[in-house]
Structures are given as C-alpha cells and as structure tokens.
Design a protein around this motif. Structure first.
Motif, PDB file in Angstrom:
ATOM      1  N   TRP A  51       0.851  -1.178   0.000  1.00 49.89           N
ATOM      2  CA  TRP A  51       0.000   0.000   0.000  1.00 49.89           C
ATOM      3  C   TRP A  51       0.892   1.234   0.000  1.00 49.89           C
ATOM      4  O   TRP A  51       1.847   1.326   0.782  1.00 49.89           O
ATOM      5  CB  TRP A  51      -0.915   0.032   1.220  1.00 49.89           C
ATOM      6  N   PHE A  52       0.573   2.163  -0.881  1.00 49.56           N
ATOM      7  CA  PHE A  52       1.262   3.436  -0.972  1.00 49.56           C
ATOM      8  C   PHE A  52       0.232   4.545  -0.889  1.00 49.56           C
ATOM      9  O   PHE A  52      -0.957   4.314  -1.092  1.00 49.56           O
ATOM     10  CB  PHE A  52       2.045   3.544  -2.287  1.00 49.56           C
ATOM     11  N   ARG A  53       0.690   5.750  -0.600  1.00 49.83           N
ATOM     12  CA  ARG A  53      -0.223   6.886  -0.585  1.00 49.83           C
ATOM     13  C   ARG A  53       0.463   8.119  -1.137  1.00 49.83           C
ATOM     14  O   ARG A  53       1.683   8.247  -1.091  1.00 49.83           O
ATOM     15  CB  ARG A  53      -0.759   7.152   0.825  1.00 49.83           C
ATOM     16  N   GLN A  54      -0.348   9.024  -1.662  1.00 49.72           N
ATOM     17  CA  GLN A  54       0.172  10.261  -2.208  1.00 49.72           C
ATOM     18  C   GLN A  54      -0.759  11.408  -1.851  1.00 49.72           C
ATOM     19  O   GLN A  54      -1.925  11.409  -2.224  1.00 49.72           O
ATOM     20  CB  GLN A  54       0.334  10.170  -3.725  1.00 49.72           C
ATOM     21  N   ALA A  55      -0.216  12.365  -1.117  1.00 47.45           N
ATOM     22  CA  ALA A  55      -0.950  13.562  -0.737  1.00 47.45           C
ATOM     23  C   ALA A  55      -0.652  14.665  -1.745  1.00 47.45           C
ATOM     24  O   ALA A  55       0.384  14.634  -2.419  1.00 47.45           O
ATOM     25  CB  ALA A  55      -0.560  14.001   0.670  1.00 47.45           C
ATOM     26  N   ALA A  84      -0.515  -2.001  -4.761  1.00 47.09           N
ATOM     27  CA  ALA A  84       0.493  -2.341  -5.750  1.00 47.09           C
ATOM     28  C   ALA A  84       0.967  -3.780  -5.582  1.00 47.09           C
ATOM     29  O   ALA A  84       0.895  -4.344  -4.495  1.00 47.09           O
ATOM     30  CB  ALA A  84       1.687  -1.384  -5.637  1.00 47.09           C
ATOM     31  N   ALA A  85       1.453  -4.364  -6.688  1.00 51.90           N
ATOM     32  CA  ALA A  85       1.960  -5.733  -6.688  1.00 51.90           C
ATOM     33  C   ALA A  85       3.343  -5.785  -7.303  1.00 51.90           C
ATOM     34  O   ALA A  85       3.607  -5.126  -8.309  1.00 51.90           O
ATOM     35  CB  ALA A  85       1.015  -6.650  -7.449  1.00 51.90           C
ATOM     36  N   GLY A  91       0.817  17.596  -3.646  1.00 54.34           N
ATOM     37  CA  GLY A  91       2.097  18.259  -3.565  1.00 54.34           C
ATOM     38  C   GLY A  91       3.224  17.422  -3.002  1.00 54.34           C
ATOM     39  O   GLY A  91       4.336  17.928  -2.816  1.00 54.34           O
ATOM     40  N   LYS A  92       2.965  16.149  -2.712  1.00 49.66           N
ATOM     41  CA  LYS A  92       3.988  15.283  -2.152  1.00 49.66           C
ATOM     42  C   LYS A  92       4.215  14.050  -3.018  1.00 49.66           C
ATOM     43  O   LYS A  92       3.370  13.682  -3.834  1.00 49.66           O
ATOM     44  CB  LYS A  92       3.609  14.855  -0.730  1.00 49.66           C
ATOM     45  N   GLU A  93       5.373  13.419  -2.828  1.00 53.30           N
ATOM     46  CA  GLU A  93       5.700  12.207  -3.564  1.00 53.30           C
ATOM     47  C   GLU A  93       4.936  11.022  -3.005  1.00 53.30           C
ATOM     48  O   GLU A  93       4.523  11.015  -1.844  1.00 53.30           O
ATOM     49  CB  GLU A  93       7.203  11.925  -3.489  1.00 53.30           C
ATOM     50  N   ARG A  94       4.757  10.016  -3.845  1.00 54.39           N
ATOM     51  CA  ARG A  94       4.128   8.787  -3.404  1.00 54.39           C
ATOM     52  C   ARG A  94       5.029   8.105  -2.378  1.00 54.39           C
ATOM     53  O   ARG A  94       6.234   7.963  -2.597  1.00 54.39           O
ATOM     54  CB  ARG A  94       3.882   7.870  -4.602  1.00 54.39           C
ATOM     55  N   GLU A  95       4.455   7.690  -1.260  1.00 54.22           N
ATOM     56  CA  GLU A  95       5.241   7.087  -0.207  1.00 54.22           C
ATOM     57  C   GLU A  95       4.716   5.712   0.184  1.00 54.22           C
ATOM     58  O   GLU A  95       3.521   5.436   0.109  1.00 54.22           O
ATOM     59  CB  GLU A  95       5.290   7.992   1.032  1.00 54.22           C
ATOM     60  N   PHE A  96       5.639   4.871   0.616  1.00 57.94           N
ATOM     61  CA  PHE A  96       5.307   3.531   1.079  1.00 57.94           C
ATOM     62  C   PHE A  96       4.564   3.597   2.399  1.00 57.94           C
ATOM     63  O   PHE A  96       4.928   4.359   3.288  1.00 57.94           O
ATOM     64  CB  PHE A  96       6.591   2.722   1.239  1.00 57.94           C
ATOM     65  N   VAL A  97       3.525   2.789   2.527  1.00 55.03           N
ATOM     66  CA  VAL A  97       2.743   2.721   3.753  1.00 55.03           C
ATOM     67  C   VAL A  97       2.914   1.370   4.443  1.00 55.03           C
ATOM     68  O   VAL A  97       3.241   1.304   5.625  1.00 55.03           O
ATOM     69  CB  VAL A  97       1.247   2.975   3.482  1.00 55.03           C
ATOM     70  N   ALA A  98       2.683   0.283   3.708  1.00 57.35           N
ATOM     71  CA  ALA A  98       2.773  -1.053   4.283  1.00 57.35           C
ATOM     72  C   ALA A  98       2.994  -2.074   3.179  1.00 57.35           C
ATOM     73  O   ALA A  98       2.566  -1.878   2.051  1.00 57.35           O
ATOM     74  CB  ALA A  98       1.509  -1.400   5.070  1.00 57.35           C
ATOM     75  N   GLY A  99       3.660  -3.187   3.520  1.00 55.62           N
ATOM     76  CA  GLY A  99       3.909  -4.233   2.553  1.00 55.62           C
ATOM     77  C   GLY A  99       3.798  -5.612   3.174  1.00 55.62           C
ATOM     78  O   GLY A  99       4.115  -5.792   4.356  1.00 55.62           O
ATOM     79  N   ILE A 100       3.339  -6.581   2.382  1.00 60.86           N
ATOM     80  CA  ILE A 100       3.181  -7.956   2.844  1.00 60.86           C
ATOM     81  C   ILE A 100       3.410  -8.901   1.675  1.00 60.86           C
ATOM     82  O   ILE A 100       3.065  -8.595   0.537  1.00 60.86           O
ATOM     83  CB  ILE A 100       1.773  -8.162   3.468  1.00 60.86           C
ATOM     84  N   SER A 101       4.004 -10.076   1.947  1.00 63.69           N
ATOM     85  CA  SER A 101       4.259 -11.069   0.914  1.00 63.69           C
ATOM     86  C   SER A 101       3.154 -12.103   0.887  1.00 63.69           C
ATOM     87  O   SER A 101       2.560 -12.424   1.915  1.00 63.69           O
ATOM     88  CB  SER A 101       5.600 -11.762   1.157  1.00 63.69           C
ATOM     89  N   TRP A 102       2.863 -12.630  -0.305  1.00 61.55           N
ATOM     90  CA  TRP A 102       1.880 -13.703  -0.408  1.00 61.55           C
ATOM     91  C   TRP A 102       2.389 -14.961   0.287  1.00 61.55           C
ATOM     92  O   TRP A 102       1.615 -15.705   0.888  1.00 61.55           O
ATOM     93  CB  TRP A 102       1.577 -14.028  -1.874  1.00 61.55           C
ATOM     94  N   GLY A 103       3.697 -15.179   0.193  1.00 62.22           N
ATOM     95  CA  GLY A 103       4.318 -16.321   0.841  1.00 62.22           C
ATOM     96  C   GLY A 103       5.162 -15.898   2.017  1.00 62.22           C
ATOM     97  O   GLY A 103       4.691 -15.205   2.923  1.00 62.22           O
ATOM     98  N   ILE A 104       6.423 -16.323   2.011  1.00 60.53           N
ATOM     99  CA  ILE A 104       7.343 -16.001   3.094  1.00 60.53           C
ATOM    100  C   ILE A 104       7.964 -14.633   2.859  1.00 60.53           C
ATOM    101  O   ILE A 104       8.466 -14.351   1.775  1.00 60.53           O
ATOM    102  CB  ILE A 104       8.446 -17.067   3.210  1.00 60.53           C
ATOM    103  N   GLY A 105       7.927 -13.807   3.857  1.00 57.66           N
ATOM    104  CA  GLY A 105       8.510 -12.483   3.765  1.00 57.66           C
ATOM    105  C   GLY A 105       8.054 -11.610   4.907  1.00 57.66           C
ATOM    106  O   GLY A 105       7.038 -11.883   5.542  1.00 57.66           O
ATOM    107  N   PRO A 106       8.786 -10.540   5.167  1.00 60.12           N
ATOM    108  CA  PRO A 106       8.449  -9.674   6.295  1.00 60.12           C
ATOM    109  C   PRO A 106       7.277  -8.749   6.000  1.00 60.12           C
ATOM    110  O   PRO A 106       7.062  -8.337   4.859  1.00 60.12           O
ATOM    111  CB  PRO A 106       9.731  -8.872   6.508  1.00 60.12           C
ATOM    112  N   THR A 107       6.528  -8.441   7.023  1.00 53.35           N
ATOM    113  CA  THR A 107       5.499  -7.419   6.957  1.00 53.35           C
ATOM    114  C   THR A 107       6.127  -6.135   7.469  1.00 53.35           C
ATOM    115  O   THR A 107       6.723  -6.122   8.546  1.00 53.35           O
ATOM    116  CB  THR A 107       4.283  -7.798   7.806  1.00 53.35           C
TER     117      THR A 107
END
Length: 123
Positions: free
Chosen positions: A36-40, A97-98, A42-58
């Motif tokens: 998940w990303f967000r953009q306000a 995003a994917a 006048g600002k750049e798109r920024e990372f909010v949260a990420g998760i893997s379908w399989g093994i990976g860090p949240t």
C-alpha cells in the motif's frame, strides 16, 4: 498482467477507522509482494505497508506503525489495510500495488498499480 482494484476509501473524522480492500486478478501467481502506498497533494508517493503472499516480512512506514495493519487472504487474492486512529495528515490517495520481483519496499520495485482510492480525514 495483474489487475488491482481498491475500495473502501471515504471521509472519516480524526480518530476514526477505515478499512481499505484490494482485489487482485489476472496473472496473480507471478506476484510475490503486495503493498500500500499513498500520495498527498504536492507530495511524492510514499510507502505505507507491505506484505508477501508467501514467506517475507510485513513492514510499515514509521508514520503508521501501531495504527495501520496490513493483511491478506491468499485464497481470495485480497489484501487489506485496516487504518485506526486516523489523523488529518493521513489524508491522501491510497494505492494498492503488486511486485513480481520483491527486493525492498520502494515504489520502483512494484510492477502493477491500482487506480487509487481517496481517504480524507477531517479534523
């Protein structure tokens, strides 16, 4: 191709909650990471949260840690973002995003994007 459709955005008062949903379709088997990303304005798109379908860090951006929770339903190809204790500064267009080749949670590593959903937090 992978198609992503976000839903759940809207207007909420400060301190309130909102849950965003992202439905993935198409060649979803190629996707390894969802974010998940967000953009306000006048600002750049920024990372909010990420998760893997399989093994990976949240992972979460420092600005949302303790307030937002990313989750998934592999069987339904769905990703969610539960947003609690919302603040006016959370106001932005939120994008799902994917990534097919996940290495790190930066926008350049993601291959497919949804159309975005507006989240507005009033004070």
């Amino acid at each position: 191709q992978v198609q992503l459709v976000e839903s759940g955005g809207g207007l909420v008062q400060a301190g309130g909650s909102l849950r965003l949903s992202c439905a993935a379709s198409g060649r979803t088997a190629s996707s390894r990471r969802m974010g998940w990303f967000r953009q306000a304005p006048g600002k750049e798109r920024e990372f909010v949260a990420g998760i893997s379908w399989g093994i990976g860090p949240t992972r979460y951006a420092d600005s949302v840690k303790g307030r937002f929770t990313i989750s998934k339903d592999n069987a339904k190809n769905m990703v969610y973002l539960q947003m609690n204790s919302l603040k006016p500064e959370d106001t932005a267009v939120y994008y799902c995003a994917a990534s097919n080749t996940y290495y790190t949670d930066g926008a350049s590593w993601y291959d497919y994007w949804g159309q975005g959903t507006q989240v507005t937090v009033s004070s």
